[in-house]
Design an enzyme around this catalytic site. Structure first.
Site, mmCIF file in Angstrom:
data_model
loop_
_atom_site.group_PDB
_atom_site.id
_atom_site.type_symbol
_atom_site.label_atom_id
_atom_site.label_comp_id
_atom_site.label_asym_id
_atom_site.label_seq_id
_atom_site.Cartn_x
_atom_site.Cartn_y
_atom_site.Cartn_z
ATOM 1 N N HIS A 158 -24.813 -7.243 26.163
ATOM 2 C CA HIS A 158 -23.899 -6.165 25.775
ATOM 3 C C HIS A 158 -24.261 -4.832 26.423
ATOM 4 C CE1 HIS A 158 -22.610 -8.891 22.535
ATOM 5 N NE2 HIS A 158 -21.545 -8.125 22.441
ATOM 6 N N LYS A 174 -24.590 -0.484 21.948
ATOM 7 C CA LYS A 174 -24.432 -1.333 20.766
ATOM 8 C C LYS A 174 -25.613 -1.115 19.816
ATOM 9 C CE LYS A 174 -23.529 -6.113 19.376
ATOM 10 N NZ LYS A 174 -22.570 -5.656 18.355
HETATM 11 N N1 LIG Z 1 -14.939 -8.266 16.151
HETATM 12 C C1 LIG Z 1 -14.812 -7.918 17.428
HETATM 13 O O1 LIG Z 1 -14.049 -8.532 18.197
HETATM 14 C C2 LIG Z 1 -15.598 -6.753 17.937
HETATM 15 C C3 LIG Z 1 -16.461 -6.124 17.100
HETATM 16 N N2 LIG Z 1 -17.124 -5.015 17.513
HETATM 17 C C4 LIG Z 1 -17.897 -4.330 16.477
HETATM 18 O O2 LIG Z 1 -17.133 -3.212 16.045
HETATM 19 C C5 LIG Z 1 -18.000 -2.186 15.590
HETATM 20 C C6 LIG Z 1 -17.624 -0.897 16.277
HETATM 21 O O3 LIG Z 1 -17.955 -1.005 17.643
HETATM 22 P P1 LIG Z 1 -17.644 0.206 18.640
HETATM 23 O O4 LIG Z 1 -16.212 0.613 18.548
HETATM 24 O O5 LIG Z 1 -18.215 -0.186 19.949
HETATM 25 O O6 LIG Z 1 -18.536 1.377 17.970
HETATM 26 P P2 LIG Z 1 -18.324 2.952 18.052
HETATM 27 O O7 LIG Z 1 -19.629 3.555 17.626
HETATM 28 O O8 LIG Z 1 -17.721 3.342 19.341
HETATM 29 O O9 LIG Z 1 -17.217 3.236 16.913
HETATM 30 C C7 LIG Z 1 -17.457 3.286 15.556
HETATM 31 C C8 LIG Z 1 -16.665 4.452 15.015
HETATM 32 O O10 LIG Z 1 -16.676 4.415 13.597
HETATM 33 C C9 LIG Z 1 -16.884 5.752 13.128
HETATM 34 N N3 LIG Z 1 -17.343 5.769 11.755
HETATM 35 C C10 LIG Z 1 -18.611 5.804 11.277
HETATM 36 N N4 LIG Z 1 -18.581 5.812 9.929
HETATM 37 C C11 LIG Z 1 -17.275 5.774 9.550
HETATM 38 C C12 LIG Z 1 -16.603 5.784 8.297
HETATM 39 N N5 LIG Z 1 -17.279 5.821 7.143
HETATM 40 N N6 LIG Z 1 -15.246 5.745 8.292
HETATM 41 C C13 LIG Z 1 -14.552 5.701 9.433
HETATM 42 N N7 LIG Z 1 -15.137 5.717 10.659
HETATM 43 C C14 LIG Z 1 -16.480 5.741 10.705
HETATM 44 C C15 LIG Z 1 -17.872 6.309 14.138
HETATM 45 O O11 LIG Z 1 -17.948 7.709 14.066
HETATM 46 P P3 LIG Z 1 -19.339 8.433 14.478
HETATM 47 O O12 LIG Z 1 -19.600 8.041 15.900
HETATM 48 O O13 LIG Z 1 -19.040 9.879 14.294
HETATM 49 O O14 LIG Z 1 -20.386 7.903 13.528
HETATM 50 C C16 LIG Z 1 -17.252 5.809 15.435
HETATM 51 O O15 LIG Z 1 -16.200 6.651 15.873
HETATM 52 C C17 LIG Z 1 -19.417 -2.691 15.858
HETATM 53 O O16 LIG Z 1 -19.943 -3.268 14.683
HETATM 54 C C18 LIG Z 1 -19.217 -3.774 16.916
HETATM 55 O O17 LIG Z 1 -20.228 -4.742 16.893
HETATM 56 C C19 LIG Z 1 -16.971 -4.507 18.763
HETATM 57 C C20 LIG Z 1 -16.160 -5.129 19.659
HETATM 58 C C21 LIG Z 1 -15.398 -6.301 19.318
HETATM 59 O O1 LIG Z 2 -20.566 -4.131 19.826
HETATM 60 C C1 LIG Z 2 -19.802 -4.758 20.623
HETATM 61 O O2 LIG Z 2 -19.436 -4.284 21.689
HETATM 62 C C2 LIG Z 2 -19.357 -6.087 20.228
HETATM 63 N N1 LIG Z 2 -19.655 -6.523 19.054
HETATM 64 C C3 LIG Z 2 -19.255 -7.762 18.491
HETATM 65 C C4 LIG Z 2 -20.472 -8.597 18.162
HETATM 66 O O3 LIG Z 2 -21.502 -8.039 17.726
HETATM 67 O O4 LIG Z 2 -20.398 -9.814 18.271
HETATM 68 C C5 LIG Z 2 -18.228 -8.481 19.308
HETATM 69 C C6 LIG Z 2 -18.385 -8.331 20.784
HETATM 70 O O5 LIG Z 2 -19.496 -9.072 21.169
HETATM 71 C C7 LIG Z 2 -18.515 -6.869 21.170
#
Ligand SMILES: NC(=O)C1=CN([C@@H]2O[C@H](COP(=O)(O)OP(=O)(O)OC[C@H]3O[C@@H](n4cnc5c(N)ncnc54)[C@H](OP(=O)(O)O)[C@@H]3O)[C@@H](O)[C@H]2O)C=CC1
Ligand SMILES: O=C(O)C1=N[C@H](C(=O)O)C[C@H](O)C1
Length: 251
Positions: A136, A140
């Site tokens: 990744h 992350k």
């Molecule tokens: N299921 C899937 O297909 C995928 C899952 N993921 C997962 O998604 C999650 C997010 O990933 P990613 O977008 O890269 O992370 P980011 O850090 O880019 O985004 C997370 C966002 O959530 C905000 N946040 C934090 N606390 C809160 C709250 N209480 N309410 C609302 N928003 C909040 C953060 O703000 P701030 O930065 O100000 O704290 C930030 O803007 C991770 O757990 C990742 O593993 C990612 C890709 C695909």
């Molecule tokens: O944090 C990410 O970027 C992603 N998180 C998810 C995971 O932890 O499996 C999904 C994907 O791999 C991207």
């Protein structure tokens, strides 16, 4: 045209949340009614009349978000990782008191990643050795990835059901962590590298042969068809569903 589904996005300023916002806005059958990030009050979701909320926030807050949304009668599609069995059990119990509300928690919404899981589950019982490598972007926060843990659990279950023992491994000395973490008997390794997005290799070995199942997400748009499918289906899936494979009939 039938009524559009009213959608709220939590984590809307993040890498995933901002991509979901664009995808919802571009979908004719969905209406974006609220976009929330870290400092926003969750009450805005119900105030906006959202029927479905999509959570791509951080592992430390996602469970609390889900409980509050379930209390408000809002269906939830959760992409945030970091869930363990205990947390999922608490949501399952909560939903038993809220009939009709659906929560879909999926560690990976990319269709190829879900297919990779299904293929791995099929292959698992035929190989002596199995390990998972996830790779990744370096921003992350959690490791190993939710996808890799979900995959390892599926492989572990398939191996156990087939009566397979532990993968052969004579390594008994070395630096801490060199063999990765172990999930249900399957070693899982995490790589963090600038330039990567989200990648997984599932390795199977027998004497004289190897099968590698690899999935690559090169762009976060890869997750959007699965997220939108979840948004469209979650209202008809009361209770807790874990994994998009169940929505795709691959579970
Ligand atoms: N299921 C899937 O297909 C995928 C899952 N993921 C997962 O998604 C999650 C997010 O990933 P990613 O977008 O890269 O992370 P980011 O850090 O880019 O985004 C997370 C966002 O959530 C905000 N946040 C934090 N606390 C809160 C709250 N209480 N309410 C609302 N928003 C909040 C953060 O703000 P701030 O930065 O100000 O704290 C930030 O803007 C991770 O757990 C990742 O593993 C990612 C890709 C695909
Ligand atoms: O944090 C990410 O970027 C992603 N998180 C998810 C995971 O932890 O499996 C999904 C994907 O791999 C991207």
């Amino acid at each position: 045209m039938s009524e559009r589904i009213r959608v709220a996005v939590l984590g809307a300023a993040g890498r995933m949340g901002s991509t979901v916002v664009q995808a919802v806005e571009a979908a004719d059958d969905l209406e974006l009614v609220a976009s929330l990030d870290a400092s926003d009050d969750l009450g805005a979701v119900t105030a906006a009349g959202a029927q479905v909320a999509v959570d791509f926030t951080v592992p430390s807050v996602t469970e609390a978000n889900v409980h509050a949304l379930v209390d408000a009668g809002v269906h939830v599609v959760v992409g945030t990782t970091g869930w363990d069995d205990a947390a999922l059990g608490r949501v399952r119990d909560h939903l038993a008191d809220r009939p009709g509300v659906g929560v879909l928690v999926a560690p990976n919404f990319a269709l190829g990643a879900v297919l990779a899981l299904a293929f791995a589950r099929q292959a698992a019982r035929w190989f002596e050795s199995a390990e998972v490598v996830e790779l990744h972007h370096p921003n992350k926060v959690d490791a190993p990835s939710g996808t890799a843990q979900h995959t390892a659990r599926a492989i572990g279950a398939a191996r156990a059901a087939a009566g397979l023992g532990a993968s052969p491994d004579a390594t008994s000395t070395g630096l801490d962590g060199a063999r990765g973490s172990v999930v249900d008997g399957v070693h899982v390794h995490a790589v963090r590298l600038r330039g990567l997005v989200a990648h997984e290799e599932i390795l199977f070995g027998n004497a004289g042969e190897q099968l590698t199942i690899r999935h690559d997400s090169f762009d976060r748009v890869s997750f959007m068809p699965g997220v939108l499918l979840g948004v469209r289906r979650v209202g008809a899936l009361p209770g807790l569903t874990v994994g998009l494979e169940h929505v795709l009939d691959l579970g």
